[in-house]
Motif scaffolding. Structure first.
Motif: not given
Length: 235
Positions: A127, A130, A166-169, A171, A209, A211, A213
């Motif tokens: 993380q 990233q 956090k939206n994985k699609k 961000n 979507d 997660i 954080d």
């Protein structure tokens, strides 16, 4: 030694195991902090903490073995002549040594707390790396500061996030309660939920979507603590 005294010893050992588990959790939390901070010498410090976790796991395993051996030995004693209790200590010691000798240190990596430690560190480092990569894409330093501030503020509530998701699609981040309420309300209306961040092209935000954080959550808490200290110092 009476069997009642043996029960008391086993109870104390089980309490000791609970304390060992708590200590392992604390070490894991500290290691996560180091991974998030990306401090110099982080890798060596985390390796030292992993060694500590493994030593604790080894002690925890030995206590488990000892308790099992004692329980088996006492069960055999009660089924035999009561005088056999006088040989209980020697019997336990012999069986304990034999059992421990058959165990491999490599198996310690399968210990629940050790596995949790490794997974937590791996996720924290991933993380952090990233986020660092995303920050490198920002062209202007002032924009980078503004982006960091926006990441702490929920685009729905316009206040500092408590439990950032956090939206994985796309961000983008939102406060958990706010985004879940929006998704559910849109679902009742049989509509898709568009990402509330201005300019985002993600027109279908789903619960799957999102997660938690944990890294951002800890940074928000840390910043809040620093602000409180600063306010207190100005009084």
């Amino acid at each position: 030694m009476s069997l009642k005294a043996v029960d008391g010893i086993l109870s104390s050992l089980k309490s000791c195991q609970t304390e060992i588990g708590t200590g392992m959790d604390i070490v894991t939390d500290v290691a996560i902090d180091l991974a998030e901070a990306q401090d110099e010498g982080m890798n060596s410090s985390i390796k030292e903490m992993e060694a500590m976790i493994l030593e604790c796991a080894k002690l925890d395993r030995e206590i488990d073995v000892f308790i099992d051996v004692v329980q088996q030995a006492t069960a055999e004693v009660t089924a035999q002549n009561p005088e056999a209790i006088f040989n209980l200590s020697a019997k336990v010691e012999e069986q304990f040594k034999e059992t421990i000798a058959r165990l491999a240190d490599a198996d310690l990596h399968n210990h629940q707390k050790v596995a949790a430690f490794k997974e937590s560190i791996e996720n924290s480092l991933h993380q952090a790396n990233q986020e660092s990569a995303e920050n490198l894409e920002v062209l202007d330093e002032d924009i980078a500061v503004s982006q960091t501030q926006e990441n702490f503020t929920c685009p729905l509530t316009q206040v500092e996030m408590v439990n950032p998701m956090k939206n994985k699609k796309c961000n983008h981040h939102y406060d958990e309660e706010a985004i879940l309420n929006l998704i559910r309300n849109k679902r009742k209306q049989k509509k898709k939920c568009r990402c509330p961040v201005v300019g985002c092209g993600n027109s279908d935000v789903k619960e799957s979507d999102l997660i938690p954080d944990q890294i951002l959550r800890r940074r928000i808490q840390r910043q809040k603590g620093q602000v409180n200290k600063t306010s207190f110092a100005t009084l």
